[in-house]
Design a protein around this motif. Structure first.
Motif, PDB file in Angstrom:
ATOM      1  N   TYR A   1       0.550  12.765 -14.632  1.00 11.96           N
ATOM      2  CA  TYR A   1       0.190  11.446 -14.132  1.00 11.96           C
ATOM      3  C   TYR A   1       0.609  11.215 -12.679  1.00 11.96           C
ATOM      4  O   TYR A   1       0.220  10.241 -12.069  1.00 11.96           O
ATOM      5  N   TYR A   2       1.419  12.085 -12.110  1.00 14.10           N
ATOM      6  CA  TYR A   2       1.886  11.900 -10.746  1.00 14.10           C
ATOM      7  C   TYR A   2       0.760  11.774  -9.723  1.00 14.10           C
ATOM      8  O   TYR A   2       0.797  10.882  -8.879  1.00 14.10           O
ATOM      9  N   PRO A   3      -0.273  12.624  -9.778  1.00 12.00           N
ATOM     10  CA  PRO A   3      -1.359  12.454  -8.802  1.00 12.00           C
ATOM     11  C   PRO A   3      -2.056  11.100  -8.938  1.00 12.00           C
ATOM     12  O   PRO A   3      -2.398  10.465  -7.943  1.00 12.00           O
ATOM     13  N   VAL A   4      -2.235  10.622 -10.148  1.00 13.90           N
ATOM     14  CA  VAL A   4      -2.890   9.336 -10.375  1.00 13.90           C
ATOM     15  C   VAL A   4      -2.017   8.207  -9.833  1.00 13.90           C
ATOM     16  O   VAL A   4      -2.493   7.295  -9.150  1.00 13.90           O
ATOM     17  N   ILE A   5      -0.725   8.272 -10.111  1.00 16.97           N
ATOM     18  CA  ILE A   5       0.208   7.254  -9.611  1.00 16.97           C
ATOM     19  C   ILE A   5       0.244   7.284  -8.090  1.00 16.97           C
ATOM     20  O   ILE A   5       0.216   6.243  -7.434  1.00 16.97           O
ATOM     21  N   PHE A   6       0.294   8.467  -7.500  1.00 12.31           N
ATOM     22  CA  PHE A   6       0.319   8.590  -6.044  1.00 12.31           C
ATOM     23  C   PHE A   6      -0.940   7.992  -5.424  1.00 12.31           C
ATOM     24  O   PHE A   6      -0.865   7.243  -4.451  1.00 12.31           O
ATOM     25  N   ILE A   7      -2.086   8.299  -5.992  1.00  9.40           N
ATOM     26  CA  ILE A   7      -3.354   7.764  -5.465  1.00  9.40           C
ATOM     27  C   ILE A   7      -3.369   6.242  -5.596  1.00  9.40           C
ATOM     28  O   ILE A   7      -3.733   5.531  -4.660  1.00  9.40           O
ATOM     29  N   PHE A   8      -2.942   5.734  -6.738  1.00  3.18           N
ATOM     30  CA  PHE A   8      -2.903   4.287  -6.943  1.00  3.18           C
ATOM     31  C   PHE A   8      -2.001   3.615  -5.907  1.00  3.18           C
ATOM     32  O   PHE A   8      -2.378   2.622  -5.285  1.00  3.18           O
ATOM     33  N   LEU A   9      -0.794   4.152  -5.721  1.00  7.32           N
ATOM     34  CA  LEU A   9       0.144   3.566  -4.760  1.00  7.32           C
ATOM     35  C   LEU A   9      -0.394   3.636  -3.331  1.00  7.32           C
ATOM     36  O   LEU A   9      -0.245   2.693  -2.558  1.00  7.32           O
ATOM     37  N   THR A  10      -1.027   4.740  -2.999  1.00  5.79           N
ATOM     38  CA  THR A  10      -1.604   4.888  -1.659  1.00  5.79           C
ATOM     39  C   THR A  10      -2.691   3.844  -1.418  1.00  5.79           C
ATOM     40  O   THR A  10      -2.699   3.181  -0.383  1.00  5.79           O
ATOM     41  N   VAL A  11      -3.577   3.680  -2.378  1.00  8.89           N
ATOM     42  CA  VAL A  11      -4.646   2.686  -2.252  1.00  8.89           C
ATOM     43  C   VAL A  11      -4.063   1.282  -2.164  1.00  8.89           C
ATOM     44  O   VAL A  11      -4.478   0.465  -1.345  1.00  8.89           O
ATOM     45  N   PHE A  12      -3.053   0.997  -2.984  1.00  6.24           N
ATOM     46  CA  PHE A  12      -2.419  -0.319  -2.967  1.00  6.24           C
ATOM     47  C   PHE A  12      -1.777  -0.600  -1.611  1.00  6.24           C
ATOM     48  O   PHE A  12      -1.976  -1.664  -1.029  1.00  6.24           O
ATOM     49  N   ILE A  13      -1.017   0.353  -1.082  1.00  9.36           N
ATOM     50  CA  ILE A  13      -0.338   0.165   0.203  1.00  9.36           C
ATOM     51  C   ILE A  13      -1.357  -0.033   1.323  1.00  9.36           C
ATOM     52  O   ILE A  13      -1.210  -0.921   2.159  1.00  9.36           O
ATOM     53  N   ILE A  14      -2.404   0.770   1.323  1.00  5.72           N
ATOM     54  CA  ILE A  14      -3.434   0.627   2.354  1.00  5.72           C
ATOM     55  C   ILE A  14      -4.110  -0.734   2.252  1.00  5.72           C
ATOM     56  O   ILE A  14      -4.320  -1.405   3.259  1.00  5.72           O
ATOM     57  N   SER A  15      -4.391  -1.175   1.033  1.00  3.20           N
ATOM     58  CA  SER A  15      -5.064  -2.474   0.881  1.00  3.20           C
ATOM     59  C   SER A  15      -4.161  -3.611   1.321  1.00  3.20           C
ATOM     60  O   SER A  15      -4.608  -4.568   1.934  1.00  3.20           O
ATOM     61  N   VAL A  16      -2.876  -3.530   1.032  1.00  4.57           N
ATOM     62  CA  VAL A  16      -1.943  -4.583   1.453  1.00  4.57           C
ATOM     63  C   VAL A  16      -1.805  -4.591   2.970  1.00  4.57           C
ATOM     64  O   VAL A  16      -1.866  -5.640   3.602  1.00  4.57           O
ATOM     65  N   CYS A  17      -1.629  -3.423   3.556  1.00  3.88           N
ATOM     66  CA  CYS A  17      -1.466  -3.350   5.017  1.00  3.88           C
ATOM     67  C   CYS A  17      -2.715  -3.817   5.751  1.00  3.88           C
ATOM     68  O   CYS A  17      -2.620  -4.550   6.720  1.00  3.88           O
ATOM     69  N   CYS A  18      -3.834  -3.374   5.300  1.00  3.46           N
ATOM     70  CA  CYS A  18      -5.078  -3.678   6.006  1.00  3.46           C
ATOM     71  C   CYS A  18      -5.619  -5.055   5.680  1.00  3.46           C
ATOM     72  O   CYS A  18      -6.431  -5.590   6.420  1.00  3.46           O
ATOM     73  N   GLN A  19      -5.176  -5.640   4.587  1.00  4.85           N
ATOM     74  CA  GLN A  19      -5.676  -6.939   4.155  1.00  4.85           C
ATOM     75  C   GLN A  19      -5.394  -8.018   5.198  1.00  4.85           C
ATOM     76  O   GLN A  19      -6.167  -8.937   5.365  1.00  4.85           O
ATOM     77  N   PHE A  20      -4.302  -7.910   5.908  1.00  6.65           N
ATOM     78  CA  PHE A  20      -3.896  -8.971   6.806  1.00  6.65           C
ATOM     79  C   PHE A  20      -4.118  -8.643   8.275  1.00  6.65           C
ATOM     80  O   PHE A  20      -3.637  -9.346   9.129  1.00  6.65           O
ATOM     81  N   TYR A  21      -4.819  -7.533   8.563  1.00  2.00           N
ATOM     82  CA  TYR A  21      -5.140  -7.242   9.954  1.00  2.00           C
ATOM     83  C   TYR A  21      -6.111  -8.303  10.446  1.00  2.00           C
ATOM     84  O   TYR A  21      -7.102  -8.611   9.795  1.00  2.00           O
ATOM     85  N   VAL A  22      -5.798  -8.878  11.566  1.00  2.00           N
ATOM     86  CA  VAL A  22      -6.635  -9.934  12.125  1.00  2.00           C
ATOM     87  C   VAL A  22      -7.002  -9.546  13.545  1.00  2.00           C
ATOM     88  O   VAL A  22      -6.136  -9.258  14.362  1.00  2.00           O
ATOM     89  N   ASN A  23      -8.282  -9.542  13.840  1.00  2.00           N
ATOM     90  CA  ASN A  23      -8.759  -9.278  15.190  1.00  2.00           C
ATOM     91  C   ASN A  23      -8.831 -10.622  15.912  1.00  2.00           C
ATOM     92  O   ASN A  23      -9.779 -11.391  15.727  1.00  2.00           O
ATOM     93  N   VAL A  24      -7.836 -10.898  16.715  1.00  2.00           N
ATOM     94  CA  VAL A  24      -7.714 -12.194  17.388  1.00  2.00           C
ATOM     95  C   VAL A  24      -8.906 -12.459  18.293  1.00  2.00           C
ATOM     96  O   VAL A  24      -9.454 -13.565  18.301  1.00  2.00           O
ATOM     97  N   ASP A  25      -9.333 -11.448  19.038  1.00  2.00           N
ATOM     98  CA  ASP A  25     -10.477 -11.634  19.935  1.00  2.00           C
ATOM     99  C   ASP A  25     -11.729 -12.023  19.159  1.00  2.00           C
ATOM    100  O   ASP A  25     -12.493 -12.882  19.585  1.00  2.00           O
ATOM    101  N   GLU A  26     -11.921 -11.385  18.012  1.00  2.00           N
ATOM    102  CA  GLU A  26     -13.095 -11.694  17.195  1.00  2.00           C
ATOM    103  C   GLU A  26     -13.069 -13.159  16.747  1.00  2.00           C
ATOM    104  O   GLU A  26     -14.086 -13.839  16.765  1.00  2.00           O
ATOM    105  N   ILE A  27     -11.909 -13.639  16.368  1.00  2.00           N
ATOM    106  CA  ILE A  27     -11.792 -15.029  15.918  1.00  2.00           C
ATOM    107  C   ILE A  27     -12.003 -15.992  17.081  1.00  2.00           C
ATOM    108  O   ILE A  27     -12.775 -16.948  16.983  1.00  2.00           O
ATOM    109  N   LEU A  28     -11.333 -15.736  18.203  1.00  2.00           N
ATOM    110  CA  LEU A  28     -11.428 -16.651  19.345  1.00  2.00           C
ATOM    111  C   LEU A  28     -12.811 -16.650  19.987  1.00  2.00           C
ATOM    112  O   LEU A  28     -13.208 -17.639  20.601  1.00  2.00           O
ATOM    113  N   ASN A  29     -13.535 -15.551  19.840  1.00  2.00           N
ATOM    114  CA  ASN A  29     -14.863 -15.452  20.447  1.00  2.00           C
ATOM    115  C   ASN A  29     -15.985 -15.808  19.475  1.00  2.00           C
ATOM    116  O   ASN A  29     -17.150 -15.698  19.819  1.00  2.00           O
TER     117      ASN A  29
END
Length: 119
Positions: free
Chosen positions: A3-31
């Motif tokens: 199960y280690y590969p499955v857990i690793f893939i799940f954690l990787t996807v979760f971390i990427i989704s959390v990190c990228c979820q809150f990226y905000v392009n300020v220029d895009e919003i202001l423009n």
């Protein structure tokens, strides 16, 4: 062990989704008037909040009051950049939002001094 590969893939996807979820392009919003209006309405409690705006809204009072005192170095850089751009392009909106989260603008002078620093 199998199960280690499955857990690793799940954690990787979760971390990427959390990190990228809150990226905000300020220029895009202001423009983009539609996006800027949505964020402004959220921050001023006049409309629903897009995901990243909701996260930022929770921190605004503290950011204004403490000059981003609890922010990481990267968060300080990003906050300064975003607020500088907002202040430059929409000064009245900046003041309206600041007043909402710091009634009486007691911390405005201190915040503007911090905003102009480059540390």
């Amino acid at each position: 062990m199998k199960y280690y590969p499955v857990i690793f893939i799940f954690l990787t996807v979760f971390i990427i989704s959390v990190c990228c979820q809150f990226y905000v392009n300020v220029d895009e919003i202001l423009n983009n008037k539609r996006l800027l209006d949505a964020y402004a309405k959220c921050y001023l409690d006049k409309g629903p909040c897009p995901g990243p705006a909701r996260q930022g809204k929770r921190k605004l009072a503290d950011v204004f009051r403490t000059n981003c005192g609890k922010c990481t170095k990267k968060e300080k850089q990003d906050t300064r950049a975003a607020i500088r751009k907002l202040r430059q392009s929409k000064p009245q909106l900046f003041l309206e939002i600041f007043e909402k989260y710091d009634p009486g603008s007691k911390h405005l002078d201190s915040f503007l001094t911090w905003l102009n620093k480059n540390d």
